[in-house]
Design a protein around this motif. Structure first.
Motif, PDB file in Angstrom:
ATOM      1  N   HIS A  84      -7.615   1.988  -6.850  1.00  0.00           N
ATOM      2  CA  HIS A  84      -7.046   0.986  -5.947  1.00  0.00           C
ATOM      3  C   HIS A  84      -6.271   1.694  -4.842  1.00  0.00           C
ATOM      4  O   HIS A  84      -5.498   2.613  -5.112  1.00  0.00           O
ATOM      5  CB  HIS A  84      -6.074   0.057  -6.688  1.00  0.00           C
ATOM      6  CG  HIS A  84      -6.740  -0.920  -7.591  1.00  0.00           C
ATOM      7  ND1 HIS A  84      -7.048  -2.202  -7.204  1.00  0.00           N
ATOM      8  CD2 HIS A  84      -7.172  -0.802  -8.866  1.00  0.00           C
ATOM      9  CE1 HIS A  84      -7.632  -2.836  -8.206  1.00  0.00           C
ATOM     10  NE2 HIS A  84      -7.727  -2.007  -9.228  1.00  0.00           N
ATOM     11  N   SER A  85      -6.444   1.248  -3.620  1.00  0.00           N
ATOM     12  CA  SER A  85      -5.706   1.832  -2.502  1.00  0.00           C
ATOM     13  C   SER A  85      -4.520   0.948  -2.101  1.00  0.00           C
ATOM     14  O   SER A  85      -3.835   1.244  -1.128  1.00  0.00           O
ATOM     15  CB  SER A  85      -6.632   2.040  -1.306  1.00  0.00           C
ATOM     16  OG  SER A  85      -7.198   0.804  -0.909  1.00  0.00           O
ATOM     17  N   SER A  86      -4.311  -0.129  -2.851  1.00  0.00           N
ATOM     18  CA  SER A  86      -3.198  -1.039  -2.597  1.00  0.00           C
ATOM     19  C   SER A  86      -2.892  -1.807  -3.877  1.00  0.00           C
ATOM     20  O   SER A  86      -3.567  -1.616  -4.891  1.00  0.00           O
ATOM     21  CB  SER A  86      -3.557  -2.022  -1.477  1.00  0.00           C
ATOM     22  OG  SER A  86      -4.598  -2.885  -1.904  1.00  0.00           O
ATOM     23  N   CYS A  87      -1.914  -2.682  -3.818  1.00  0.00           N
ATOM     24  CA  CYS A  87      -1.613  -3.551  -4.957  1.00  0.00           C
ATOM     25  C   CYS A  87      -2.897  -4.260  -5.392  1.00  0.00           C
ATOM     26  O   CYS A  87      -3.726  -4.637  -4.553  1.00  0.00           O
ATOM     27  CB  CYS A  87      -0.556  -4.581  -4.551  1.00  0.00           C
ATOM     28  SG  CYS A  87      -0.248  -5.835  -5.827  1.00  0.00           S
ATOM     29  N   ALA A  88      -3.027  -4.471  -6.664  1.00  0.00           N
ATOM     30  CA  ALA A  88      -4.222  -5.117  -7.212  1.00  0.00           C
ATOM     31  C   ALA A  88      -4.453  -6.520  -6.642  1.00  0.00           C
ATOM     32  O   ALA A  88      -5.572  -7.019  -6.693  1.00  0.00           O
ATOM     33  CB  ALA A  88      -4.099  -5.203  -8.736  1.00  0.00           C
TER      34      ALA A  88
ATOM     35  N   TYR B 284       0.792  -1.327  -8.719  1.00  0.00           N
ATOM     36  CA  TYR B 284       0.376  -0.277  -7.798  1.00  0.00           C
ATOM     37  C   TYR B 284       1.286   0.916  -8.005  1.00  0.00           C
ATOM     38  O   TYR B 284       2.479   0.733  -8.187  1.00  0.00           O
ATOM     39  CB  TYR B 284       0.463  -0.764  -6.337  1.00  0.00           C
ATOM     40  CG  TYR B 284       0.046   0.294  -5.352  1.00  0.00           C
ATOM     41  CD1 TYR B 284      -1.291   0.615  -5.182  1.00  0.00           C
ATOM     42  CD2 TYR B 284       0.992   0.984  -4.613  1.00  0.00           C
ATOM     43  CE1 TYR B 284      -1.675   1.609  -4.301  1.00  0.00           C
ATOM     44  CE2 TYR B 284       0.612   1.975  -3.727  1.00  0.00           C
ATOM     45  CZ  TYR B 284      -0.719   2.282  -3.564  1.00  0.00           C
ATOM     46  OH  TYR B 284      -1.100   3.258  -2.702  1.00  0.00           O
TER      47      TYR B 284
ATOM     48  N   THR C 154      -3.621  -5.885 -14.376  1.00  0.00           N
ATOM     49  CA  THR C 154      -2.824  -4.707 -14.046  1.00  0.00           C
ATOM     50  C   THR C 154      -2.619  -3.864 -15.302  1.00  0.00           C
ATOM     51  O   THR C 154      -3.177  -4.156 -16.347  1.00  0.00           O
ATOM     52  CB  THR C 154      -1.462  -5.100 -13.440  1.00  0.00           C
ATOM     53  OG1 THR C 154      -0.668  -5.773 -14.406  1.00  0.00           O
ATOM     54  CG2 THR C 154      -1.647  -5.982 -12.211  1.00  0.00           C
TER      55      THR C 154
ATOM     56  N   ARG D 281       0.817  -1.216   0.000  1.00  0.00           N
ATOM     57  CA  ARG D 281       0.000   0.000   0.000  1.00  0.00           C
ATOM     58  C   ARG D 281       0.847   1.260   0.000  1.00  0.00           C
ATOM     59  O   ARG D 281       0.310   2.361   0.032  1.00  0.00           O
ATOM     60  CB  ARG D 281      -0.909   0.028   1.233  1.00  0.00           C
ATOM     61  CG  ARG D 281      -1.899  -1.095   1.283  1.00  0.00           C
ATOM     62  CD  ARG D 281      -2.785  -1.032   2.515  1.00  0.00           C
ATOM     63  NE  ARG D 281      -2.037  -1.536   3.683  1.00  0.00           N
ATOM     64  CZ  ARG D 281      -2.052  -0.967   4.882  1.00  0.00           C
ATOM     65  NH1 ARG D 281      -2.731   0.126   5.093  1.00  0.00           N
ATOM     66  NH2 ARG D 281      -1.375  -1.497   5.874  1.00  0.00           N
TER      67      ARG D 281
END
Length: 104
Positions: free
Chosen positions: A59-63, A54, A37, A16
């Motif tokens: 998105h608030s973090s890695c997918a 990311y 991605t 994140r």
């Protein structure tokens, strides 16, 4: 593997906090990278940066970080994630940025 004083479970700070990229080799090992991605434009690509995991819009973090803060693709995760070490300077920085406390 996590160092004893740092618990990766329920953390996800590294997923994140820092930009995450994957190579073409990573995308072959884990086909979801290609589908879920952002592929970088050719002029932006390098050997280890062909896909962006990311940050991504909305998105608030890695997918691939699940709600429980565990990785959906852990077994086939990108090389950059494999090299990230729990308890490293970057780990401590990510935890501080994201407000994740040190585990006992």
């Amino acid at each position: 593997m996590c160092l004893p004083e740092y618990d990766c479970m329920n953390c996800g700070a590294c997923c994140r906090c820092f930009p995450i990229f994957a190579s073409h080799t990573d995308a072959i090992r884990e086909p979801r990278i290609q589908r879920e991605t952002r592929q970088l434009e050719l002029h932006l690509q390098s050997p280890d940066k062909a896909y962006q995991l990311y940050p991504l819009p909305f998105h608030s973090s890695c997918a691939f970080l699940k709600e429980d803060q565990l990785c959906q693709i852990y077994e086939t995760r990108p090389e950059v994630c494999r090299r990230f070490t729990a308890g490293s300077e970057q780990c401590i920085e990510a935890r501080a940025r994201m407000g994740v406390g040190k585990a006992s």
